[in-house]
Design a protein around this motif. Structure first.
Motif, PDB file in Angstrom:
ATOM      1  N   ASN A 103      17.479  19.110  -0.683  1.00  0.00           N
ATOM      2  CA  ASN A 103      16.821  17.837  -0.397  1.00  0.00           C
ATOM      3  C   ASN A 103      17.830  16.799   0.069  1.00  0.00           C
ATOM      4  O   ASN A 103      18.958  16.735  -0.429  1.00  0.00           O
ATOM      5  CB  ASN A 103      16.104  17.316  -1.648  1.00  0.00           C
ATOM      6  CG  ASN A 103      14.954  18.208  -2.062  1.00  0.00           C
ATOM      7  OD1 ASN A 103      14.020  18.426  -1.302  1.00  0.00           O
ATOM      8  ND2 ASN A 103      15.017  18.741  -3.272  1.00  0.00           N
ATOM      9  N   VAL A 104      17.397  15.980   1.015  1.00  0.00           N
ATOM     10  CA  VAL A 104      18.177  14.830   1.470  1.00  0.00           C
ATOM     11  C   VAL A 104      17.379  13.583   1.108  1.00  0.00           C
ATOM     12  O   VAL A 104      16.242  13.413   1.550  1.00  0.00           O
ATOM     13  CB  VAL A 104      18.429  14.872   2.986  1.00  0.00           C
ATOM     14  CG1 VAL A 104      19.247  13.655   3.425  1.00  0.00           C
ATOM     15  CG2 VAL A 104      19.143  16.157   3.373  1.00  0.00           C
ATOM     16  N   ARG A 105      17.956  12.717   0.307  1.00  0.00           N
ATOM     17  CA  ARG A 105      17.281  11.514  -0.175  1.00  0.00           C
ATOM     18  C   ARG A 105      17.929  10.293   0.471  1.00  0.00           C
ATOM     19  O   ARG A 105      19.131  10.067   0.318  1.00  0.00           O
ATOM     20  CB  ARG A 105      17.374  11.436  -1.704  1.00  0.00           C
ATOM     21  CG  ARG A 105      16.732  12.617  -2.414  1.00  0.00           C
ATOM     22  CD  ARG A 105      17.181  12.705  -3.862  1.00  0.00           C
ATOM     23  NE  ARG A 105      16.774  11.550  -4.620  1.00  0.00           N
ATOM     24  CZ  ARG A 105      15.617  11.443  -5.276  1.00  0.00           C
ATOM     25  NH1 ARG A 105      14.752  12.438  -5.254  1.00  0.00           N
ATOM     26  NH2 ARG A 105      15.322  10.351  -5.954  1.00  0.00           N
ATOM     27  N   THR A 106      17.108   9.511   1.190  1.00  0.00           N
ATOM     28  CA  THR A 106      17.603   8.333   1.909  1.00  0.00           C
ATOM     29  C   THR A 106      16.713   7.144   1.589  1.00  0.00           C
ATOM     30  O   THR A 106      15.476   7.248   1.648  1.00  0.00           O
ATOM     31  CB  THR A 106      17.603   8.577   3.427  1.00  0.00           C
ATOM     32  OG1 THR A 106      18.309   9.792   3.719  1.00  0.00           O
ATOM     33  CG2 THR A 106      18.252   7.419   4.166  1.00  0.00           C
ATOM     34  N   PHE A 107      17.314   6.005   1.258  1.00  0.00           N
ATOM     35  CA  PHE A 107      16.541   4.785   1.027  1.00  0.00           C
ATOM     36  C   PHE A 107      16.162   4.165   2.372  1.00  0.00           C
ATOM     37  O   PHE A 107      16.995   4.031   3.279  1.00  0.00           O
ATOM     38  CB  PHE A 107      17.347   3.777   0.202  1.00  0.00           C
ATOM     39  CG  PHE A 107      17.515   4.176  -1.228  1.00  0.00           C
ATOM     40  CD1 PHE A 107      16.505   3.956  -2.154  1.00  0.00           C
ATOM     41  CD2 PHE A 107      18.682   4.786  -1.666  1.00  0.00           C
ATOM     42  CE1 PHE A 107      16.650   4.325  -3.475  1.00  0.00           C
ATOM     43  CE2 PHE A 107      18.847   5.159  -2.990  1.00  0.00           C
ATOM     44  CZ  PHE A 107      17.827   4.931  -3.894  1.00  0.00           C
ATOM     45  N   ILE A 108      14.867   3.806   2.514  1.00  0.00           N
ATOM     46  CA  ILE A 108      14.370   3.223   3.758  1.00  0.00           C
ATOM     47  C   ILE A 108      13.542   1.980   3.432  1.00  0.00           C
ATOM     48  O   ILE A 108      13.151   1.749   2.284  1.00  0.00           O
ATOM     49  CB  ILE A 108      13.488   4.231   4.549  1.00  0.00           C
ATOM     50  CG1 ILE A 108      12.248   4.622   3.717  1.00  0.00           C
ATOM     51  CG2 ILE A 108      14.286   5.470   4.940  1.00  0.00           C
ATOM     52  CD1 ILE A 108      11.233   5.469   4.485  1.00  0.00           C
ATOM     53  N   ASP A 109      13.292   1.177   4.488  1.00  0.00           N
ATOM     54  CA  ASP A 109      12.379   0.051   4.325  1.00  0.00           C
ATOM     55  C   ASP A 109      10.977   0.578   4.066  1.00  0.00           C
ATOM     56  O   ASP A 109      10.573   1.627   4.582  1.00  0.00           O
ATOM     57  CB  ASP A 109      12.387  -0.813   5.589  1.00  0.00           C
ATOM     58  CG  ASP A 109      13.729  -1.496   5.807  1.00  0.00           C
ATOM     59  OD1 ASP A 109      14.438  -1.728   4.811  1.00  0.00           O
ATOM     60  OD2 ASP A 109      14.077  -1.768   6.977  1.00  0.00           O
ATOM     61  N   ASP A 110      10.231  -0.152   3.276  1.00  0.00           N
ATOM     62  CA  ASP A 110       8.897   0.286   2.877  1.00  0.00           C
ATOM     63  C   ASP A 110       7.965   0.353   4.093  1.00  0.00           C
ATOM     64  O   ASP A 110       7.640  -0.674   4.693  1.00  0.00           O
ATOM     65  CB  ASP A 110       8.324  -0.684   1.842  1.00  0.00           C
ATOM     66  CG  ASP A 110       7.030  -0.171   1.241  1.00  0.00           C
ATOM     67  OD1 ASP A 110       6.523   0.870   1.694  1.00  0.00           O
ATOM     68  OD2 ASP A 110       6.526  -0.823   0.305  1.00  0.00           O
ATOM     69  N   PRO A 111       7.512   1.574   4.506  1.00  0.00           N
ATOM     70  CA  PRO A 111       6.589   1.677   5.644  1.00  0.00           C
ATOM     71  C   PRO A 111       5.235   1.024   5.377  1.00  0.00           C
ATOM     72  O   PRO A 111       4.483   0.758   6.313  1.00  0.00           O
ATOM     73  CB  PRO A 111       6.432   3.190   5.844  1.00  0.00           C
ATOM     74  CG  PRO A 111       7.582   3.809   5.132  1.00  0.00           C
ATOM     75  CD  PRO A 111       7.868   2.891   3.984  1.00  0.00           C
ATOM     76  N   GLN A 112       4.905   0.769   4.100  1.00  0.00           N
ATOM     77  CA  GLN A 112       3.640   0.131   3.752  1.00  0.00           C
ATOM     78  C   GLN A 112       3.752  -1.398   3.747  1.00  0.00           C
ATOM     79  O   GLN A 112       2.763  -2.086   3.471  1.00  0.00           O
ATOM     80  CB  GLN A 112       3.182   0.597   2.359  1.00  0.00           C
ATOM     81  CG  GLN A 112       2.769   2.055   2.288  1.00  0.00           C
ATOM     82  CD  GLN A 112       1.420   2.298   2.925  1.00  0.00           C
ATOM     83  OE1 GLN A 112       1.299   2.349   4.154  1.00  0.00           O
ATOM     84  NE2 GLN A 112       0.392   2.420   2.120  1.00  0.00           N
ATOM     85  N   ASN A 113       4.940  -1.907   4.000  1.00  0.00           N
ATOM     86  CA  ASN A 113       5.175  -3.361   3.985  1.00  0.00           C
ATOM     87  C   ASN A 113       4.759  -3.979   2.644  1.00  0.00           C
ATOM     88  O   ASN A 113       4.196  -5.070   2.588  1.00  0.00           O
ATOM     89  CB  ASN A 113       4.421  -4.054   5.129  1.00  0.00           C
ATOM     90  CG  ASN A 113       4.914  -3.595   6.489  1.00  0.00           C
ATOM     91  OD1 ASN A 113       6.089  -3.288   6.663  1.00  0.00           O
ATOM     92  ND2 ASN A 113       4.004  -3.531   7.455  1.00  0.00           N
ATOM     93  N   ALA A 114       5.058  -3.241   1.556  1.00  0.00           N
ATOM     94  CA  ALA A 114       4.699  -3.730   0.223  1.00  0.00           C
ATOM     95  C   ALA A 114       5.914  -4.168  -0.580  1.00  0.00           C
ATOM     96  O   ALA A 114       5.769  -4.586  -1.731  1.00  0.00           O
ATOM     97  CB  ALA A 114       3.946  -2.640  -0.538  1.00  0.00           C
ATOM     98  N   GLY A 115       7.094  -4.047  -0.001  1.00  0.00           N
ATOM     99  CA  GLY A 115       8.286  -4.490  -0.687  1.00  0.00           C
ATOM    100  C   GLY A 115       8.808  -3.536  -1.735  1.00  0.00           C
ATOM    101  O   GLY A 115       9.655  -3.915  -2.548  1.00  0.00           O
ATOM    102  N   ASN A 116       8.336  -2.271  -1.729  1.00  0.00           N
ATOM    103  CA  ASN A 116       8.794  -1.310  -2.721  1.00  0.00           C
ATOM    104  C   ASN A 116      10.137  -0.700  -2.328  1.00  0.00           C
ATOM    105  O   ASN A 116      10.526  -0.700  -1.154  1.00  0.00           O
ATOM    106  CB  ASN A 116       7.764  -0.189  -2.887  1.00  0.00           C
ATOM    107  CG  ASN A 116       6.520  -0.635  -3.622  1.00  0.00           C
ATOM    108  OD1 ASN A 116       6.609  -1.226  -4.699  1.00  0.00           O
ATOM    109  ND2 ASN A 116       5.355  -0.365  -3.050  1.00  0.00           N
TER     110      ASN A 116
END
Length: 721
Positions: free
Chosen positions: A544-557
């Protein structure tokens, strides 16, 4: 020396008659067949690629079930849900060499508990499957061999079960045997319920190890489902050489899930930036139909046989999600008060499997060849909405998660094996399997075709050295694969929850495993001992490759993008000790102890190694008055994986059986008696640290009544008999 030669001659005839698993059933011995060795208890027979345990001498053979029988096989564990593991890995369960249609999903426990042990001739344990089996998977195979020469008549059973958590089950089985016809039907209706407490903590780390963003989530969820299944098989002997078989299975299940939780997101100082309560609701519907047809022709010489099989499986499913969030604090101005998010997935899939297997006994040995073609045709449609305010805003689909995924996949395989005797002590078996995969799909975002093609050659070799009537030494090797599933090849993003998004990698290739095993085995009467040394070399690991990204749901998670790649290697080296003893005629003891070291090298991760100790203990007591008690303990040690490790845990299961009459049995089963079964995963990567914890409602007490009817094999015996 003469005794060994005679026993090897017997072994040879057994091997020729039972060489291929699809014909591995107990048959009536012809008058002109050489005399065979009578084996008492669970003494393994000398077959090159497997251990065969005779279970017909068990004290409770006439009254127990397949579930009870498997729990007494060294190295095999059965959990409360019917999951069967071998050496800690999920095993494939077969009946007479065929995949068991009844043994699927939530029906696994009912399938094991509905098969009377009195209909089982032996249990075959194949820890390193050879070339005649599909190359995918590394968990081994458990093959239940049934008694074929059943007396004419009919047999039926029914079981009713209730559990302390509100679950329940009722099933019935019927078998008819007369002349050339054998037919059976099994039906099951079950309600399942469970409650789970889970906690999830994840911190995104700076290069110096300081937490930048932290998310803490706690959730209490419940799950309810109803399952209905019917399975039927029929075998008809056309003449002395030809027989036809048919199988039909229909399974329908539906259920709901709900959960209430709280989520807190904090910044680098520990101050909260987002606080919200969640109300998660899900619903699913699933239908599966399977049809199988088979033709077998046996030759005049023992071991000569041709088998043709066709199986078609059709599955349709729908999954809905309806989630509500109540924000008390948000880093985004639009996330105030109640918010909602919906998701929908519909899928249809058809799988067809065609296989031909041919077995030929020669003067010098035995040849087995075969081919198999498996074709999958699937169509999936995914929809997911942005967060919206209920009653004020209209749900809008999020294009990142709303996409179709259709694919076609074909696996073509051919194999050949050869088995022979060398000298007075050796039985050897070698094989080669070739598999080619073709996968076709399209990128939902660009429309570009996605094609995957590869071919693998997988050899296997087995050798058994017969030291004496009671002692054997085995040497096994096989090359196995862990193929990526179709979703791992889908380049479109998939919504996995408020904090998780996953995406496939079309260039992903199978993980390769080379398995080496050496064992010493001793058996006398109902006592057996084996010591096994093994090494598993995993290459091209699917990690597995785990990368932090901006929330695609625009919910600030705080959102993690999970993808997979072929990178790294691992080596598992271990020793397994199995011991079974019939302490008294009505008291048996079995234990398995496994100690292994796992060494793992993954890019972007420090090299790691871990010594793990797993153990199983079983104690079984039976009284002449029909009382039986079984205690089973299963302990798993700490195990590392590609992004962290799993904390060890221990489970205890207790079962009480009482034969109220020759036809009526009461069973009381308690799972997780000590409330020690907990799942805990720790994440440790260069840029993250986390903890995932879950525990189910425990203990769960189940009470069941089973009634047997009929006149055929498996029917209740009279008190006199």
């Amino acid at each position: 020396m003469g005794d060994i030669k005679r026993k090897l001659a017997c072994l040879w005839w057994v091997t020729v008659a039972l060489s291929h698993p699809v014909w591995a059933q107990e048959t009536t011995k012809p008058k002109d067949e050489p005399p065979t060795v009578t084996v008492k208890g669970k003494k393994p027979l000398n077959r090159a690629d497997r251990q065969v345990y005779d279970v017909t001498k068990d004290p409770d053979h006439e009254t127990a079930t397949a579930d009870d029988t498997l729990k007494k096989i060294p190295g095999v564990a059965v959990d409360a849900d019917g999951g069967v593991t071998l050496r800690g890995n999920q095993a494939q369960v077969m009946v007479n060499g065929r995949p068991w249609l009844m043994y699927v999903g939530d029906n696994r426990a009912a399938a094991l508990r509905s098969m009377p042990s009195s209909m089982i001739a032996s249990i075959e344990v194949i820890s390193t499957p050879g070339a005649q089996y599909g190359s995918n998977g590394t968990g081994g195979i458990i093959n239940i061999v049934t008694k074929r020469s059943l007396p004419p008549g009919w047999f039926a059973s029914t079981t009713v079960q209730v559990s302390s958590n509100g679950a329940g089950m009722i099933n019935g089985a019927f078998q008819y045997n007369r002349d050339k016809l054998t037919a059976s039907v099994f039906a099951n209706i079950a309600d399942y319920k469970s409650e789970t407490r889970s906690d999830f903590d994840l911190a995104q780390l700076a290069p110096d190890g300081r937490p930048l963003i932290t998310t803490d989530t706690s959730n209490l969820s419940d799950f309810k489902s109803r399952l209905g299944m019917i399975n039927s098989t029929i075998d008809y002997q056309l003449d002395d050489n030809d027989s036809l078989s048919g199988q039909f299975s229909y399974l329908s299940s539906s259920g709901t899930g709900g959960g209430e939780g709280e989520t807190r997101r904090s910044d680098a100082t520990g101050a909260p930036t987002d606080l919200y309560d969640s109300d998660l609701n899900s619903q699913f519907d699933n239908d599966t139909q399977t049809l199988g047809l088979g033709w077998t022709r046996t030759g005049a010489t023992a071991g000569d046989a041709l088998k043709v099989d066709l199986k078609v499986n059709r599955n349709t499913s729908t999954n809905r999600g309806d989630n509500r969030f109540d924000y008390r604090l948000s880093s985004l101005p639009e996330n105030q008060g109640p918010r909602a998010q919906n998701s929908l997935n519909r899928s249809e899939a058809t799988t067809a499997v065609f296989s031909i297997d041919y077995n030929k006994g020669l003067e010098s040995g035995e040849v087995t060849t075969g081919l198999q073609i498996t074709h999958d045709d699937a169509d999936n449609n995914n929809e997911s909405s942005f967060l919206y305010t209920p009653g004020i805003e209209t749900p809008a689909l999020n294009p990142a998660f709303s996409n179709p995924f259709a694919y076609k996949q074909t696996i073509r395989a051919a194999y050949a094996t050869y088995q022979t005797m060398l000298g007075d002590h050796w039985v050897v078996l070698g094989g080669l399997r070739a598999e080619g995969l073709s996968f076709e799909s399209r990128n939902a975002a660009t429309g570009a075709p996605v094609k995957v093609d590869y071919t693998n050659l997988n050899p296997s070799a087995f050798a058994t050295y017969v030291v004496s009537e009671r002692q054997k030494i085995r040497f096994n090797y096989s090359r196995r694969l862990q193929r990526p599933n179709a979703w791992d090849l889908n380049p479109s993003q998939r919504y996995g929850g408020a904090q998780l998004v996953s995406v496939g990698t079309p260039t992903l290739k199978p993980q390769e495993t080379n398995s080496f095993e050496t064992s010493y085995e001793y058996a006398k009467d109902m006592n057996s001992l084996s010591v096994r040394a093994y090494r598993l070399q995993n290459r091209k690991i699917i990690s597995n490759v785990r990368t932090f990204i901006d929330d695609p749901q625009n919910a600030g998670n705080q959102v993690v993008l999970m993808s997979r790649r072929n990178a790294g290697r691992s080596d598992q080296t271990g020793v397994q000790f199995d011991y079974r003893s019939q302490i008294r005629p009505n008291l048996s003891f079995n234990t398995t102890l496994t100690v292994f070291e796992m060494a793992m090298t993954i890019p972007d991760m420090p090299d790691r190694s871990q010594v793990t100790v797993n153990s199983q203990i079983g104690l079984n007591y039976y009284s002449k008055k029909g009382h039986g008690v079984s205690l089973n303990l299963n302990s798993l040690g700490k195990q590392i994986n590609d992004y962290g490790y799993m904390v060890g845990n221990t489970s205890v299961m207790a079962t009480y059986n009482h034969a109220l009459s020759p036809s009526l049995t009461l069973t009381v089963m308690a799972t997780d008696v000590l409330r020690t079964t907990k799942t805990k995963f720790v994440t440790e990567t260069r840029d993250s640290r986390g903890l995932s914890y879950a525990s189910r409602q425990a203990p769960v007490i189940s009470i069941s009544l089973s009634r047997r009817f009929g006149s055929g094999y498996g029917a209740p015996k009279s008190k006199k008999s």
